[in-house]
Design a protein around this motif. Sequence first.
Motif, short mmCIF file in Angstrom:
data_model
loop_
_atom_site.label_atom_id
_atom_site.label_comp_id
_atom_site.label_asym_id
_atom_site.label_seq_id
_atom_site.Cartn_x
_atom_site.Cartn_y
_atom_site.Cartn_z
N ARG A 72 43.41 -68.17 -11.01
CA ARG A 72 42.68 -69.36 -10.56
C ARG A 72 42.58 -69.46 -9.04
NH1 ARG A 72 46.16 -73.35 -14.53
NH2 ARG A 72 45.04 -72.92 -16.47
N ALA A 73 43.16 -68.49 -8.34
CA ALA A 73 43.29 -68.60 -6.87
C ALA A 73 41.98 -68.26 -6.15
CB ALA A 73 44.40 -67.68 -6.38
N ASP A 74 41.76 -68.97 -5.05
CA ASP A 74 40.72 -68.56 -4.09
C ASP A 74 41.29 -67.58 -3.08
OD1 ASP A 74 38.49 -70.31 -4.95
OD2 ASP A 74 39.90 -71.90 -4.42
N ILE A 75 42.60 -67.69 -2.86
CA ILE A 75 43.26 -66.80 -1.90
C ILE A 75 44.72 -66.65 -2.29
CG2 ILE A 75 43.66 -68.73 -0.30
CD1 ILE A 75 43.47 -66.69 2.00
N VAL A 76 45.25 -65.45 -2.16
CA VAL A 76 46.68 -65.22 -2.33
C VAL A 76 47.25 -64.78 -0.98
CG1 VAL A 76 46.36 -62.81 -3.09
CG2 VAL A 76 48.46 -64.02 -3.67
N MET A 77 48.36 -65.42 -0.59
CA MET A 77 49.00 -65.13 0.69
C MET A 77 50.39 -64.58 0.43
SD MET A 77 48.10 -68.65 2.73
CE MET A 77 46.41 -69.17 3.04
N TYR A 78 50.76 -63.51 1.14
CA TYR A 78 52.06 -62.89 0.88
C TYR A 78 52.67 -62.31 2.14
CZ TYR A 78 48.96 -58.79 0.45
OH TYR A 78 48.00 -57.80 0.66
N GLN A 79 53.99 -62.05 2.06
CA GLN A 79 54.73 -61.59 3.25
C GLN A 79 54.36 -60.17 3.65
OE1 GLN A 79 57.95 -63.67 3.84
NE2 GLN A 79 59.19 -62.29 5.05
N GLY A 80 54.16 -59.30 2.64
CA GLY A 80 53.78 -57.93 2.94
C GLY A 80 54.96 -57.05 3.30
N LEU A 81 54.66 -55.88 3.90
CA LEU A 81 55.68 -54.88 4.27
C LEU A 81 56.50 -54.48 3.05
CD1 LEU A 81 56.77 -56.46 7.68
CD2 LEU A 81 55.06 -54.70 7.28
N ASP A 82 55.86 -54.53 1.89
CA ASP A 82 56.43 -54.11 0.60
C ASP A 82 57.53 -55.03 0.08
OD1 ASP A 82 54.68 -52.05 0.45
OD2 ASP A 82 56.12 -50.46 0.95
N LEU A 83 57.72 -56.22 0.67
CA LEU A 83 58.76 -57.11 0.14
C LEU A 83 58.45 -57.50 -1.31
CD1 LEU A 83 61.37 -58.70 0.70
CD2 LEU A 83 59.94 -60.64 1.34
N GLU A 84 57.15 -57.73 -1.62
CA GLU A 84 56.77 -58.18 -2.96
C GLU A 84 56.25 -57.03 -3.83
OE1 GLU A 84 55.30 -59.47 -0.08
OE2 GLU A 84 55.28 -61.68 -0.15
N ILE A 85 56.57 -55.80 -3.46
CA ILE A 85 55.97 -54.65 -4.14
C ILE A 85 56.36 -54.56 -5.62
CG2 ILE A 85 57.79 -52.97 -3.63
CD1 ILE A 85 55.48 -50.98 -3.02
N GLY A 86 57.48 -55.17 -5.99
CA GLY A 86 57.93 -55.08 -7.37
C GLY A 86 57.15 -55.95 -8.34
N TYR A 87 56.40 -56.92 -7.84
CA TYR A 87 55.71 -57.83 -8.76
C TYR A 87 54.29 -58.22 -8.33
CZ TYR A 87 57.60 -61.19 -5.36
OH TYR A 87 57.94 -61.84 -4.20
N LEU A 88 54.01 -58.30 -7.03
CA LEU A 88 52.69 -58.79 -6.61
C LEU A 88 51.53 -57.88 -7.02
CD1 LEU A 88 51.17 -61.07 -5.28
CD2 LEU A 88 51.45 -59.89 -3.09
N PRO A 89 51.62 -56.56 -6.86
CA PRO A 89 50.49 -55.72 -7.31
C PRO A 89 50.16 -55.92 -8.79
CG PRO A 89 51.97 -54.46 -5.91
CD PRO A 89 52.66 -55.76 -6.19
N ILE A 90 51.19 -56.11 -9.62
CA ILE A 90 50.97 -56.35 -11.05
C ILE A 90 50.25 -57.68 -11.25
CG2 ILE A 90 52.13 -56.73 -13.26
CD1 ILE A 90 54.42 -54.95 -12.21
N ILE A 91 50.70 -58.70 -10.54
CA ILE A 91 50.08 -60.03 -10.67
C ILE A 91 48.61 -59.97 -10.29
CG2 ILE A 91 50.08 -62.35 -9.68
CD1 ILE A 91 53.13 -62.10 -9.44
N ILE A 92 48.31 -59.34 -9.17
CA ILE A 92 46.92 -59.28 -8.70
C ILE A 92 46.05 -58.49 -9.67
CG2 ILE A 92 45.44 -58.34 -6.88
CD1 ILE A 92 47.60 -59.11 -4.86
N GLU A 93 46.55 -57.34 -10.10
CA GLU A 93 45.76 -56.51 -11.01
C GLU A 93 45.49 -57.23 -12.34
OE1 GLU A 93 47.51 -52.76 -11.85
OE2 GLU A 93 46.02 -52.21 -13.34
N GLN A 94 46.53 -57.82 -12.92
CA GLN A 94 46.37 -58.45 -14.23
C GLN A 94 45.66 -59.80 -14.16
OE1 GLN A 94 49.85 -58.37 -16.72
NE2 GLN A 94 50.26 -56.21 -16.31
N SER A 95 45.53 -60.37 -12.96
CA SER A 95 44.77 -61.62 -12.83
C SER A 95 43.28 -61.38 -13.06
CB SER A 95 44.97 -62.22 -11.44
OG SER A 95 44.24 -61.50 -10.46
#
Length: 295
Positions: A72-95
Amino acid sequence: MRNTMLAFTVLLSLTLASPAFAKLNVVATLPWIGSLAQEIGGNKVAVTTLVKPSQDPHFLEAKPSMILAARRADIVMYQGLDLEIGYLPIIIEQSRNPLIMPGRPGNLDCSRFVNVIEKHAVVERSMGDIHPLGNPHYNFSPVNVLRVAEGMTTVLAGLDRANAEAYRSNFKAFAARFEEKRKQWNRPDLKGKRYVAYHHYFEYLAADYGFGIAAYVEPKPGIPPSAAHIEKLVSDMRSSKPDGILVTPSYGLKEAEALSAKTGVKVIVLPQDVGAVKGSDTWFAFMDTVLAALR
């Protein structure tokens, strides 16, 4: 008359649903990013934060509720530098939300505005859980967070041009408050102090305020200390007498307390993020709490 009222109701519904009135849906991974987005977005945004303040951002899994929020997001904001690498790529792809895919304006890696430290050209497993792109814990750095706030303002103004001036005005208010706070945060001086830290959380904070981190409880990032490492650390701390052991509520507190019992060096618990301890429910309050604890 009935037809006129019906037409008015339909027109009103369409108007309220138009972009000029709808809030921008912002999904932030971490609490401090959500806090900053709310400061800059004000009443023009609806912010959903994925990670709870009590959770360690290094060890999370993607959940269906997170994927639904991203959808439902218009924008996703994240810390980066691979801190969220364990879950954010999955969330974005499956959204399956095209607005927030990498490379789109709705995909905001906040680290792109930061002067990153501790980058590594070569990373091996023997080095521990190193972040190759650099230390991701820049939310402790006022200098870098101000840059993120300004960059976030530009991105939001580009996405929601009808409210661009509101975002810019909110940033001016944020920057003015930042300057007032910075005067308080610089007193008293922390230069010359030396601490032992459990994890590589506080390097940006040390760089901004000129204190030193003499040693780490973890022998390498993400690697629990061995008995031999603790024995040497205890010996070193008894002779060097650092000003404290820096730790967060969710990462290494038990080990730090055991080390304190052996050395007499006090444990200083710092929140790892906004809301992690009582009274730190905004980024400004978070920094107030962090710097008050160090003094």
